[in-house]
Write an enzyme that holds these catalytic residues in place. Structure first.
Site, PDB file in Angstrom:
ATOM      1  N   GLU A 219      71.498  26.501  27.709  1.00  0.00           N
ATOM      2  CA  GLU A 219      71.535  27.745  28.493  1.00  0.00           C
ATOM      3  C   GLU A 219      71.284  28.977  27.632  1.00  0.00           C
ATOM      4  O   GLU A 219      72.037  29.254  26.704  1.00  0.00           O
ATOM      5  CB  GLU A 219      72.927  27.864  29.153  1.00  0.00           C
ATOM      6  CG  GLU A 219      73.119  29.135  29.964  1.00  0.00           C
ATOM      7  CD  GLU A 219      74.556  29.290  30.491  1.00  0.00           C
ATOM      8  OE1 GLU A 219      75.467  28.582  30.005  1.00  0.00           O
ATOM      9  OE2 GLU A 219      74.758  30.131  31.382  1.00  0.00           O
ATOM     10  N   ASP A 252      71.251  30.349  34.566  1.00  0.00           N
ATOM     11  CA  ASP A 252      72.411  31.123  34.995  1.00  0.00           C
ATOM     12  C   ASP A 252      71.868  32.373  35.668  1.00  0.00           C
ATOM     13  O   ASP A 252      71.101  33.127  35.056  1.00  0.00           O
ATOM     14  CB  ASP A 252      73.285  31.471  33.779  1.00  0.00           C
ATOM     15  CG  ASP A 252      74.551  32.230  34.157  1.00  0.00           C
ATOM     16  OD1 ASP A 252      74.456  33.218  34.905  1.00  0.00           O
ATOM     17  OD2 ASP A 252      75.642  31.856  33.690  1.00  0.00           O
ATOM     18  N   HIS A 255      71.736  35.783  33.921  1.00  0.00           N
ATOM     19  CA  HIS A 255      71.216  35.862  32.559  1.00  0.00           C
ATOM     20  C   HIS A 255      69.786  36.357  32.429  1.00  0.00           C
ATOM     21  O   HIS A 255      69.099  36.038  31.463  1.00  0.00           O
ATOM     22  CB  HIS A 255      71.328  34.492  31.892  1.00  0.00           C
ATOM     23  CG  HIS A 255      72.735  34.162  31.521  1.00  0.00           C
ATOM     24  ND1 HIS A 255      73.073  33.159  30.664  1.00  0.00           N
ATOM     25  CD2 HIS A 255      73.904  34.735  31.892  1.00  0.00           C
ATOM     26  CE1 HIS A 255      74.382  33.104  30.529  1.00  0.00           C
ATOM     27  NE2 HIS A 255      74.907  34.041  31.264  1.00  0.00           N
ATOM     28  N   HIS A 279      73.781  27.726  36.953  1.00  0.00           N
ATOM     29  CA  HIS A 279      75.052  28.428  36.860  1.00  0.00           C
ATOM     30  C   HIS A 279      74.952  29.540  37.885  1.00  0.00           C
ATOM     31  O   HIS A 279      74.359  30.590  37.622  1.00  0.00           O
ATOM     32  CB  HIS A 279      75.271  29.012  35.467  1.00  0.00           C
ATOM     33  CG  HIS A 279      75.968  28.079  34.544  1.00  0.00           C
ATOM     34  ND1 HIS A 279      76.445  28.460  33.316  1.00  0.00           N
ATOM     35  CD2 HIS A 279      76.289  26.772  34.683  1.00  0.00           C
ATOM     36  CE1 HIS A 279      77.030  27.416  32.730  1.00  0.00           C
ATOM     37  NE2 HIS A 279      76.936  26.386  33.537  1.00  0.00           N
ATOM     38  N   ASP A 287      75.520  40.994  33.272  1.00  0.00           N
ATOM     39  CA  ASP A 287      75.993  39.630  33.481  1.00  0.00           C
ATOM     40  C   ASP A 287      77.503  39.658  33.739  1.00  0.00           C
ATOM     41  O   ASP A 287      78.296  39.146  32.958  1.00  0.00           O
ATOM     42  CB  ASP A 287      75.661  38.820  32.216  1.00  0.00           C
ATOM     43  CG  ASP A 287      76.098  37.375  32.320  1.00  0.00           C
ATOM     44  OD1 ASP A 287      76.180  36.852  33.450  1.00  0.00           O
ATOM     45  OD2 ASP A 287      76.374  36.769  31.263  1.00  0.00           O
TER      46      ASP A 287
END
Ligand code: RNT
Ligand code: ZN
Length: 411
Positions: A219, A252, A255, A279, A287
């Site tokens: 990630e 995510d 992100h 995510h 974030d």
């Protein structure tokens, strides 16, 4: 029931079978992140302050203080979310039994009680290595030029893969292990290439051991607090690494740059990367990890997965941590919102819309996509809750109020 029958007919007019969609939704499993229950604190005896560029704000009373409370809260949340869901653990949530266990000493022994608990509650586990909130976290972990510190984190992450693999074996289903490290620089730096070389070297060392019952996902992100100027594990870095080394990529939703669409990554990377981990979160200006709601970016993400025919290539993790509201409520709202977005994605008459699009009938595409927004999908979701024996609509609020009165309010 009447509302569902009407909805069923209306969707059928567009060629959509709501019974088939309900079966697909039943097969849609979220991985509930354990860290919303206690603001990412975990159970290390030696736990210090939170670090690694992430932050949970708010001090709403009732957070889980130990493993028993966390398990109780997770079960309560699960009882209010329709369907069957997994649990995503971070390494710092081990059952350390009052012992100081450093990150490079962790073994599956500290997760045995989790494995048993999961079996007892018919829940599959996923896992995460934890590089943050530790005296050796600093601003560089797996990319640290100090060989001692780098090796420490390589050892930690290797051990986490052993643990994930053992979980996968125990549950007869691969455990998805996410690797995210905060590594970056607060200010101008000239050694970007060095840090990235070191991160690649660390990943190569970590992934050298075959682990058949777990899957690795990696990630990236844009920046962390206090690490604003440079991120070693950027998206380009991990996308390239995942494609070259056959790893899963984690998307995510918090992100990316504010005008960048996480949903658009799905079809862009799937020709090169076998599987994705999500995510699902909600960034507010940064974030911030607010609770997931049915906003446009979340809807687009799930729609893109369905449109790409990629339902069996995506794993669905949640990743938000809001300490300012009732934490059980946060789980229920975020999980239900993700399900509702998936439901709406599944209810789209894709074949019909696609036919118009390929025939160059652009206005019909727009018309149907617009029309779908006001279709009675909510009656289908209520039916889903009903069939799963969980409270329909806002009725879960009363259940959470009772849980506050009986349990979390007394902490
Ligand atoms: C941080 C990443 C990471 C963490 C969790 C706790 O920006 O999103 O996934 O939120 O591992
Ligand atoms: Zn994340």
């Amino acid at each position: 029931m009447k509302a569902y029958e009407i909805a069923k007919e209306r969707f059928a007019q567009y060629g959509v079978d709501t019974e088939k969609v309900l079966a697909q939704l039943q097969d849609f499993h979220l991985s509930l992140h354990c860290w919303q229950a206690d603001d990412v604190k975990g159970f290390e005896v030696q736990a210090g302050a939170m670090s690694g560029g992430i932050q949970s704000t708010g001090d709403f009373p009732g957070a889980a203080r130990n493993i028993d409370e966390l398990r109780q809260d997770i079960l309560k949340a699960k009882s209010l979310i329709p369907g069957q869901h997994r649990l995503n653990l971070h390494e710092i949530y081990g059952d350390f039994q009052g012992k100081v266990v450093d990150r490079d000493e962790v073994t599956v022994d500290y997760f045995q009680s989790w494995i048993e608990w999961a079996r007892e509650h018919d829940t599959k586990l996923d896992f995460n290595s934890s590089s943050f909130s530790h005296p050796k976290s600093g601003s560089l972990s797996l990319s640290n030029p100090d060989e001692g510190i780098r090796r420490f984190w390589v050892e930690h992450t290797r051990r986490c893969r052993d643990i994930a693999n053992a979980m996968g074996e125990a549950q007869g289903d691969p455990c998805i292990m996410n690797l995210w490290v905060h590594d970056g620089c607060k200010d101008v730096s000239v050694n970007h290439a060095l840090y990235r070389r070191l991160l690649k070297q660390s990943l190569d060392e970590i992934f050298a051991k075959p682990q058949p019952m777990m899957k690795d996902c990696i990630e990236g992100k844009v920046f962390g607090i206090g690490l604003e100027s440079f991120t070693v594990g950027s998206h380009d870095f991990y996308t390239a690494y995942a494609a070259q080394n056959d790893k899963l990529l984690t998307i995510d939703t918090g992100h990316y740059h504010p005008t960048e669409s996480p949903a658009d990554k799905v079809s862009a990377v799937l020709p090169f990367i076998k599987e994705l981990m999500l995510h699902v979160s909600r960034p507010v200006r940064w974030d911030s990890d607010h609770v997931t709601i049915m906003d446009d970016p979340t809807q687009e993400l799930f729609s893109e997965i369905v449109r790409a025919d990629a339902l069996d290539r995506v794993h669905y993790g949640l990743d938000f941590f809001d300490g300012s509201i009732n934490r059980i409520g946060a789980y229920v709202i975020g999980s239900r919102a993700a399900q509702k977005c998936m439901l709406r994605a599944l209810l789209e008459p894709r074949d019909l819309i696609s036919k118009y699009e390929l025939a160059g009938e652009g206005y019909k595409v727009l018309a149907l996509v617009e029309e779908m927004k006001a279709m009675p999908w909510q009656a289908v979701y209520d039916e889903f809750c009903e069939r799963n024996n969980v409270p329909v609509g806002a009725a879960f609020i009363t259940e959470i109020d009772n849980y506050v009165a009986d349990v979390t309010g007394k902490r």
